[in-house]
Design a protein around this motif. Structure first.
Motif, PDB file in Angstrom:
ATOM      1  N   THR A 150      -2.105 -12.109 -12.066  1.00  0.00           N
ATOM      2  CA  THR A 150      -1.887 -12.572 -10.691  1.00  0.00           C
ATOM      3  C   THR A 150      -0.522 -12.135 -10.178  1.00  0.00           C
ATOM      4  O   THR A 150      -0.328 -11.989  -8.970  1.00  0.00           O
ATOM      5  CB  THR A 150      -2.045 -14.102 -10.583  1.00  0.00           C
ATOM      6  OG1 THR A 150      -1.337 -14.694 -11.656  1.00  0.00           O
ATOM      7  CG2 THR A 150      -3.476 -14.510 -10.664  1.00  0.00           C
ATOM      8  N   GLU A 152       0.591  -9.303 -10.454  1.00  0.00           N
ATOM      9  CA  GLU A 152       0.393  -7.928  -9.996  1.00  0.00           C
ATOM     10  C   GLU A 152      -0.538  -7.845  -8.786  1.00  0.00           C
ATOM     11  O   GLU A 152      -0.558  -6.842  -8.104  1.00  0.00           O
ATOM     12  CB  GLU A 152      -0.268  -7.112 -11.123  1.00  0.00           C
ATOM     13  CG  GLU A 152       0.635  -6.840 -12.303  1.00  0.00           C
ATOM     14  CD  GLU A 152       1.616  -5.727 -11.968  1.00  0.00           C
ATOM     15  OE1 GLU A 152       1.167  -4.688 -11.491  1.00  0.00           O
ATOM     16  OE2 GLU A 152       2.818  -5.931 -12.168  1.00  0.00           O
ATOM     17  N   SER A 153      -1.349  -8.858  -8.566  1.00  0.00           N
ATOM     18  CA  SER A 153      -2.411  -8.753  -7.566  1.00  0.00           C
ATOM     19  C   SER A 153      -2.511 -10.046  -6.764  1.00  0.00           C
ATOM     20  O   SER A 153      -2.021 -11.081  -7.192  1.00  0.00           O
ATOM     21  CB  SER A 153      -3.763  -8.551  -8.267  1.00  0.00           C
ATOM     22  OG  SER A 153      -3.773  -7.428  -9.079  1.00  0.00           O
ATOM     23  N   GLN A 154      -3.180  -9.974  -5.614  1.00  0.00           N
ATOM     24  CA  GLN A 154      -3.489 -11.186  -4.844  1.00  0.00           C
ATOM     25  C   GLN A 154      -4.911 -11.582  -5.164  1.00  0.00           C
ATOM     26  O   GLN A 154      -5.835 -10.839  -4.844  1.00  0.00           O
ATOM     27  CB  GLN A 154      -3.413 -10.873  -3.366  1.00  0.00           C
ATOM     28  CG  GLN A 154      -2.011 -10.972  -2.831  1.00  0.00           C
ATOM     29  CD  GLN A 154      -2.030 -10.779  -1.335  1.00  0.00           C
ATOM     30  OE1 GLN A 154      -2.873 -10.045  -0.812  1.00  0.00           O
ATOM     31  NE2 GLN A 154      -1.111 -11.423  -0.653  1.00  0.00           N
ATOM     32  N   VAL A 155      -5.053 -12.730  -5.790  1.00  0.00           N
ATOM     33  CA  VAL A 155      -6.373 -13.067  -6.326  1.00  0.00           C
ATOM     34  C   VAL A 155      -6.937 -14.313  -5.653  1.00  0.00           C
ATOM     35  O   VAL A 155      -6.267 -15.319  -5.524  1.00  0.00           O
ATOM     36  CB  VAL A 155      -6.277 -13.337  -7.846  1.00  0.00           C
ATOM     37  CG1 VAL A 155      -7.663 -13.525  -8.435  1.00  0.00           C
ATOM     38  CG2 VAL A 155      -5.548 -12.216  -8.542  1.00  0.00           C
ATOM     39  N   ILE A 274     -12.567  -5.903  -8.502  1.00  0.00           N
ATOM     40  CA  ILE A 274     -11.362  -5.096  -8.720  1.00  0.00           C
ATOM     41  C   ILE A 274     -11.338  -3.966  -7.699  1.00  0.00           C
ATOM     42  O   ILE A 274     -12.364  -3.330  -7.459  1.00  0.00           O
ATOM     43  CB  ILE A 274     -11.412  -4.481 -10.146  1.00  0.00           C
ATOM     44  CG1 ILE A 274     -11.259  -5.568 -11.210  1.00  0.00           C
ATOM     45  CG2 ILE A 274     -10.373  -3.391 -10.325  1.00  0.00           C
ATOM     46  CD1 ILE A 274     -11.484  -5.067 -12.633  1.00  0.00           C
ATOM     47  N   GLU A 275     -10.165  -3.738  -7.093  1.00  0.00           N
ATOM     48  CA  GLU A 275     -10.004  -2.535  -6.269  1.00  0.00           C
ATOM     49  C   GLU A 275      -9.304  -1.468  -7.095  1.00  0.00           C
ATOM     50  O   GLU A 275      -8.428  -1.774  -7.912  1.00  0.00           O
ATOM     51  CB  GLU A 275      -9.168  -2.853  -5.029  1.00  0.00           C
ATOM     52  CG  GLU A 275      -9.934  -3.685  -4.013  1.00  0.00           C
ATOM     53  CD  GLU A 275      -9.140  -3.996  -2.750  1.00  0.00           C
ATOM     54  OE1 GLU A 275      -9.656  -4.782  -1.949  1.00  0.00           O
ATOM     55  OE2 GLU A 275      -8.018  -3.477  -2.595  1.00  0.00           O
ATOM     56  N   ARG A 409      -6.461  -3.354  -9.184  1.00  0.00           N
ATOM     57  CA  ARG A 409      -5.914  -4.528  -8.484  1.00  0.00           C
ATOM     58  C   ARG A 409      -7.013  -5.581  -8.448  1.00  0.00           C
ATOM     59  O   ARG A 409      -8.069  -5.353  -7.848  1.00  0.00           O
ATOM     60  CB  ARG A 409      -5.573  -4.198  -7.031  1.00  0.00           C
ATOM     61  CG  ARG A 409      -4.727  -2.983  -6.834  1.00  0.00           C
ATOM     62  CD  ARG A 409      -3.241  -3.291  -6.885  1.00  0.00           C
ATOM     63  NE  ARG A 409      -2.500  -2.064  -6.816  1.00  0.00           N
ATOM     64  CZ  ARG A 409      -2.225  -1.279  -7.858  1.00  0.00           C
ATOM     65  NH1 ARG A 409      -2.632  -1.593  -9.072  1.00  0.00           N
ATOM     66  NH2 ARG A 409      -1.540  -0.160  -7.711  1.00  0.00           N
ATOM     67  N   ARG A 411      -8.944  -8.750  -7.210  1.00  0.00           N
ATOM     68  CA  ARG A 411      -9.061  -9.397  -5.902  1.00  0.00           C
ATOM     69  C   ARG A 411      -9.767 -10.751  -5.946  1.00  0.00           C
ATOM     70  O   ARG A 411      -9.549 -11.595  -5.103  1.00  0.00           O
ATOM     71  CB  ARG A 411      -9.828  -8.471  -4.935  1.00  0.00           C
ATOM     72  CG  ARG A 411      -9.032  -7.234  -4.569  1.00  0.00           C
ATOM     73  CD  ARG A 411      -7.796  -7.615  -3.762  1.00  0.00           C
ATOM     74  NE  ARG A 411      -6.964  -6.489  -3.446  1.00  0.00           N
ATOM     75  CZ  ARG A 411      -5.699  -6.351  -3.843  1.00  0.00           C
ATOM     76  NH1 ARG A 411      -5.114  -7.277  -4.589  1.00  0.00           N
ATOM     77  NH2 ARG A 411      -4.986  -5.296  -3.508  1.00  0.00           N
TER      78      ARG A 411
END
Ligand code: HEM
Length: 433
Positions: A150, A152-155, A274-275, A409, A411
């Motif tokens: 999290t 590293e990414s916006q979840v 995941i993107e 990433r 999501r």
């Protein structure tokens, strides 16, 4: 529903057309699909007269999915993942309605990739609605993405009640089932249907996926996450350019099935969207570097994989290079994704069964990562292995060649119980009481 973003122009290949129709959904997607197939109706194989004869496990798909020429179980081509929210707390009537509607699908369409395969799973939030907690034999903690991811990414967490996963090789079949369950169709594949589940479970999110050699290459142009120049190899079934799902790196359905308690015969499902961000992957890495990051530096040096993984039969051989991993990190400055993950096996046996597929939802290249396992805690242990934190000491942080971390990433993240078929309709937390 948005109108179909295409007009049947001749440049659009048939498979692109079908994939787009599934992504669009609704009555218009279904009509476009049937039209393209020159059909008025689905014309798919019919289902069983007695749905009670179908396997007790909702996730028993492997026996009906085709096996490829190497002996690996294939995946169905088209997928829809529907997040569902209960309109009201479950009642015996709503439970009966859901079960009847699902049985109508099973009578109308064959259980298999020519008809349809589906699972209906429930989140911890669903079980929290009940006074009684979920039976202790099921390991389904609240979804709690691993902190390092999290950061590293916006979840987004899936906190709706349920997820319906529909899969078929026939794009019109997934769409027709969705329209039957949530719309106002009164026939499916020529069979009368009476019950919908729309009034009980409302769709709150619709995600789609597809998999198959050639499909990612077909779709790559103009997509976010893929650099210009159409670099995805023509034969690749996945956007990153390699085959996946080799038999020996997949858990068996037995291994992922709950063995005791009221939900015996069920499984747990993890689902994350995941993107992909593949600019560096394709522009700055050559094929050998991509093989090293996806499989291992030894695979790259030995030329063991082939262009898209065609040289691997039913095994990647990743488990033979797990002992060398620290040496690879230190001397080659790279560890492979498959190499890292093969270390998370249990006594040499994979513990998760991956049924992930590509997606282009939102016009971004991505992956709908779905895995089944007996316990969510087992998934977590495997996902932690993917972080490869023990390789930071060699300078391999998440933006370095620590597997494929740099390119993904996260999501969306969710956990589900996929009950055995007999308890699939709005189950009580302990169906025995
Ligand atoms: C964009 C994301 C991903 C891609 C493109 C990808 C691709 C691959 C490929 C090509 C392999 C080797 C072929 C095979 O063994 O089937 C593999 C293996 C594997 N992946 Fe991934 N993967 C991704 C994300 C994940 C995630 C999120 C997990 C979750 C923990 C995961 C878990 C595994 C496991 C357990 C194996 C097998 C290791 C073994 O041999 O035991 N992967 N993946």
């Amino acid at each position: 529903m948005v109108p179909l973003p295409f007009d049947g122009s001749p440049e659009l290949s048939r498979r692109q057309f079908m994939r787009r129709a599934v992504a669009t959904g609704g009555a218009s997607g279904l009509a476009a699909c049937l039209d393209k197939q020159d059909r008025q109706t689905l014309d798919a194989p019919t289902g069983v007269s007695d749905p009670g004869t179908l396997p007790d496990r909702q996730h028993a798909w492997n026996d009906v999915l085709p096996v490829d020429s190497d002996g690996n179980v294939s995946r169905a081509t088209h997928h829809v993942f529907l997040s569902l929210s209960l309109s009201n707390d479950p009642t015996p009537e709503s439970r009966q309605r859901v079960e009847t509607a699902l049985q109508e699908i099973e009578r109308a369409l064959e259980w298999g990739p020519d008809g349809v395969l589906f699972t209906l799973g429930y989140t911890p939030a669903y079980f929290d609605r009940h006074e009684l907690g979920l039976h202790e034999s099921v390991d389904l903690p609240d979804p709690d993405p691993i902190t390092a991811i999290t950061a590293e990414s916006q979840v987004e967490i899936d906190d709706t009640d349920a997820m319906l996963h529909l899969a078929s090789d026939n794009p019109a079949a997934v769409l027709a089932v969705e329209e039957t369950l949530f719309g106002d169709k009164d026939t499916l594949n020529g069979e009368a249907v009476e019950q919908t589940i729309g009034p009980v479970l409302e769709r709150t999110n619709r995600r789609t996926g597809f998999v198959g050699a050639g499909l990612p290459a077909d779709r790559q142009a103009g997509l976010d996450g893929i650099p210009d120049g159409q670099p995805v190899p023509e034969e690749a079934p996945f956007f990153m350019g390699f085959r996946s799902g080799f038999r020996e790196s997949q858990a068996t359905e037995d291994r992922v099935t709950i063995q005791a308690g009221p939900f015996e015969g069920g499984t747990t499902q993890h689902f994350e969207s995941i993107e992909l961000d593949l600019e560096i992957w394709f522009d700055d890495n050559d094929h050998e570097q991509r093989v090293a990051r996806m499989f291992s530096p030894d695979h790259a040096e030995d030329g063991a994989v082939g262009a898209v993984g065609e040289q691997l039969g039913t095994t990647t051989g990743a488990k033979n290079v797990t002992d060398e991993i620290h040496e690879h990190a230190r001397d080659d400055g790279t560890v492979g994704h498959a190499q890292k993950l093969a270390r998370a096996r249990d006594d040499g046996e994979p513990v998760i069964l991956r049924r992930d597929v590509n997606t282009t939802d939102g016009d971004v290249a991505g992956l709908q990562f779905l895995s089944l396992q007996r316990e969510i805690t087992e998934f977590r242990r495997v996902r932690e292995a993917m972080l490869g934190e023990q390789f930071h000491q060699y300078g391999l942080g998440p933006r370095q060649p620590n597997g494929i971390l740099q390119y993904i990433r996260l999501r969306n993240w969710g956990s589900y119980l996929v009950p055995p078929r007999q308890h699939r309709a709005l189950p009580q937390p302990d169906p025995a009481h």
